[in-house]
Each structure stands twice: as structure tokens, then as C-alpha cells.
Design an enzyme around this catalytic site. Structure first.
Site, short mmCIF file in Angstrom:
data_model
loop_
_atom_site.label_atom_id
_atom_site.label_comp_id
_atom_site.label_asym_id
_atom_site.label_seq_id
_atom_site.Cartn_x
_atom_site.Cartn_y
_atom_site.Cartn_z
N LYS A 177 0.87 -1.10 -0.11
CA LYS A 177 -0.10 -0.05 0.14
C LYS A 177 0.91 1.30 -0.08
O LYS A 177 2.12 1.44 0.30
CB LYS A 177 -0.92 0.00 1.27
CG LYS A 177 -1.90 -1.24 1.26
CD LYS A 177 -3.02 -0.92 0.02
CE LYS A 177 -4.08 -1.85 -0.03
NZ LYS A 177 -4.15 -3.21 0.02
C1 LIG Z 1 -10.30 -2.81 -1.64
C2 LIG Z 1 -9.65 -3.48 -0.39
N1 LIG Z 1 -10.38 -3.70 0.28
C3 LIG Z 1 -10.07 -4.51 1.57
C4 LIG Z 1 -8.87 -4.77 1.65
C5 LIG Z 1 -8.27 -5.49 2.87
O1 LIG Z 1 -7.18 -5.17 3.53
P1 LIG Z 1 -6.24 -5.90 4.49
O2 LIG Z 1 -5.45 -6.81 3.40
O3 LIG Z 1 -5.37 -4.77 5.25
O4 LIG Z 1 -7.10 -6.68 5.35
C6 LIG Z 1 -7.66 -4.58 0.58
C7 LIG Z 1 -6.36 -4.80 0.83
O5 LIG Z 1 -5.70 -5.59 0.04
C8 LIG Z 1 -8.29 -3.78 -0.42
O6 LIG Z 1 -7.53 -3.76 -1.52
#
Ligand SMILES: Cc1ncc(COP(=O)(O)O)c(C=O)c1O
Length: 367
Positions: A177
């Protein structure tokens, strides 16, 4: 091999993390509110709550706006699976609607048509860091949770940063990210009572003034450690440069790929909405080599790429659970079948971008 993504961790990150390690207070310490305040200030949001991931932030934000068993939440099928999964954690149902072919975000008209009397919230996703049309969604009069996991640095046409409109908006800090804490997330929001609920539920339901053993509601362990928060604080300190570097790489790509006929390339801006650059995803031309063959051929040329993102409703779990089939969301399905993430990270050089572009041109031109 040119990698898909690569975090930038510098001496400031090392310094702040070491400070925490030496302090002995690795969790539930002062770095958590410090990171929350710095992040909220960056977005222009009144409040923020640090959580262990984007997924857990989505879960707590959906609970905070009142989503529960049997409810429906209208959301995008063109997203990372976590956005729909978080709805299922509460035994509510993710109801998908098709996407806009230009922004690749949930189409407000399609979303409106998907609303029923069981709809208790909307969950628009700012996909690939492009602002979703919040003004339209706000006109529905339903609670909104924003999936801003990919959208740090994105700005709406009215100048408000994504995450700064007052709805709970969830950011993700996984290693690829714009800002990373390894794993982690943040919910920005405006409502103090909602923040109190999220802060309690991330910490096993413990209220701020409670003793360790008295918990008055169901909670989870969705905390973010002080180590991670220190990393996040250091990343925020050079966020302007990190975002500018991503935008510069995107500019090189736009130039290098401009003459490939039929290739869909991501817009930096559209109608005044500005992307916060997270990934560089193109759509391979219709009628050319299949996207999955392009991935293999690029790898042979030393370039990592990946099919990104698959449509959620066509994943086997969602097909089996809800009976979804091809043809339900044609725009999403067409885009998902042709989408290809290319290497993209702040320290990428112009010659690496050109190498990727040359490789892609050669592969698309065929044998
Ligand atoms: C659009 C979207 N929603 C939710 C997430 C979930 O985040 P995390 O991987 O930090 O749980 C991500 C992460 O990759 C994402 O790109």
C-alpha cells in the site's frame, strides 16, 4: 525480475520502531493515539481508529453503522474479496451492482436499482485509488462505509480527501500500500460515539475506563501494535514524497503505453476526481492475446505481473453460496477478465517502466 511492488522503509522508520522496541511498551501504548491523530490530520477527518488490518476495519465500521444479520449491503463486485467478506462476518448479505467502465467503481445508478427494503448500508470501494462517486451515494440517504483501503492520497472533485467526508472510511496498510505498517488499517470518521464503539470492539469490548476483566460487549482482538503505529508515523512523515513518486511512475507509464491500441490505461483524473496512486492496472485489448498468457510471457521477459482483480461474484465461494453466474455484471466481468497489474512502486525507475512497456508491446503484438 522487476517486482510488482516494493515498500520504501528508510532510517526514520528504523529509528521510530527501535524507539518502541527499547521503550518496552509494544502494544496499547502512546504510539496508537499518536498515529491516529497524525493520520486523521493528514486526511482532514475529525477522528481515526487504528486497527489490525483493512479487513478488520471494514468489519468494525459495518457493525458501527448498524449492519447485522439478514441485512443487505450494496457493494462493488470489482474489489478485493475482503470488502464483501466483511459483510458476511455479520451474517448480512453483500448485494453486488455493476461498475462504471471509466472509473471502475460501483455505478450509482446500478447501485440504486439494487437497493431493497432490507438494504441497511452502502459499501462503495475506491478501487485502485480512484474516488467513488460519494455525492451520488450520499443522495440515497443510507449509511455509508467507504472501502478506502487502496485510496490514500485520493481527492474528490470538491477538494475533500477520500476518507474525509465523515462516513467511516477504511484504509489498509498491507505491504504493497501507499503507506505500510506490514499489516494494519485505519478507520477515519467524524462521530465520537462511533469511534468509542470501534475502539472498544477492537479491544475485546473493553471500555476505556474498565478494568481488565470487565467487558460489557462482544469484542475482538483487532488492535494495531505500537511497533506498527511507529512504522506508520514514520511513513506519514514522508507521505508527500512517496505519493509524488508513485504519481511520477504512473506518468512515465502513461507516456510509454500511449501508443498501444486498445489498451485500457488508468486515468489520473476524471471530472475533477483525482486518483491516489496504488497500483498500475491496465486492461489488455479485446481480441488480442489472453490476459493470463500475457502474464506468463511477461514473466519470461523478467517482468512480474498479475491478474488483478478477479470479479468477486465469480469466485467459487460466492458462486456456491449465492448462485452467482457469468453475465450478471457484464462491465465488471469484461474489465476483470482483461485487468493486469504491472510493476509499480515509488522507487521504480523510468528505464524499468520502459522495459515493462516494451515487454508488453512485444507480447501483445504476438509471436
Ligand atoms: C479494496 C480493498 N479492500 C479491503 C482490503 C483488505 O485490507 P487488508 O489486506 O489490510 O485486510 C484491501 C487490501 O488489500 C483492498 O485492496
Amino acid at each position: 525480475m522487476i517486482p510488482l511492488a516494493k515498500p520504501v522503509i528508510g532510517p526514520r522508520e528504523e529509528e521510530l520502531v527501535l524507539e518502541v522496541l527499547r521503550s518496552g511498551q509494544l502494544s496499547l501504548g502512546p504510539r496508537v493515539p499518536a498515529f491516529e491523530e497524525a493520520f486523521a490530520a493528514r486526511i482532514g477527518a475529525p477522528l481515526a481508529s487504528a486497527v489490525s488490518s483493512g479487513t478488520t476495519g471494514l468489519h468494525l465500521a459495518l457493525r458501527a453503522v448498524g449492519v447485522g444479520e439478514g441485512d443487505e449491503v450494496v457493494t462493488s463486485p470489482f474489489s478485493f474479496v475482503a470488502s464483501a467478506n466483511a459483510v458476511l462476518y455479520e451474517r448480512a448479505r453483500p448485494v453486488f451492482a455493476d461498475i462504471d467502465p471509466v472509473t471502475l467503481n460501483l455505478d450509482p445508478e446500478a447501485a440504486r436499482a439494487a437497493v431493497t427494503d432490507r438494504t441497511t448500508a452502502l459499501l462503495p470501494v475506491h478501487i485502485f485509488g480512484f474516488p467513488a462517486d460519494l455525492e451520488s451515494f450520499e443522495s440515497f440517504g443510507l449509511p455509508i462505509v467507504e472501502d478506502a483501503c487502496e485510496a490514500l492520497g485520493a481527492v474528490h472533485r470538491d477538494g475533500v480527501a477520500v476518507g474525509g467526508r465523515g462516513h467511516p472510511a477504511v484504509f489498509g496498510f498491507y505491504a504493497n500500500k501507499q503507506l505500510t505498517t506490514g499489516e494494519g488499517g485505519m478507520v477515519t470518521l467524524a462521530d465520537a460515539a462511533m469511534k468509542e464503539r470501534i475502539d472498544s470492539e477492537r479491544n475485546q469490548g473493553r471500555a476505556p475506563d474498565m478494568g481488565w476483566l470487565d467487558h460489557d460487549r462482544l469484542g475482538f482482538n483487532y488492535r494495531l501494535s505500537d511497533i506498527a503505529c511507529a512504522l506508520g508515523i514514520a511513513q506519514l512523515e514522508h507521505m508527500d514524497e512517496l505519493l509524488a513518486a508513485r504519481a511520477r511512475v504512473a506518468g512515465w507509464y502513461a507516456e510509454a503505453l500511449a501508443d498501444i491500441e486498445g489498451l485500457g490505461i488508468p486515468l489520473a483524473e476524471h471530472g475533477g476526481d483525482r486518483r491516489g496512486w496504488f497500483v498500475y492496472v491496465v486492461q489488455v485489448p479485446r481480441g488480442g492475446p489472453a490476459r493470463d498468457d500475457v502474464v506468463v510471457a511477461l514473466r519470461e521477459r523478467g517482468v512480474q505481473s498479475k491478474p488483478y482483480l478477479p470479479a468477486i461474484h465469480l469466485m467459487s465461494f460466492y458462486r456456491e453460496r449465492f448462485g452467482h453466474r457469468e453475465g450478471e455484471f457484464p462491465v465488471c466481468e469484461d474489465v476483470a477478465a482483461r485487468s493486469l497489474a504491472l510493476p509499480f512502486f515509488p522507487e521504480m525507475t523510468q528505464s524499468q517502466v520502459e522495459q515493462v512497456a516494451e515487454g508488453l508491446k512485444a507480447v501483445l503484438a504476438g509471436p
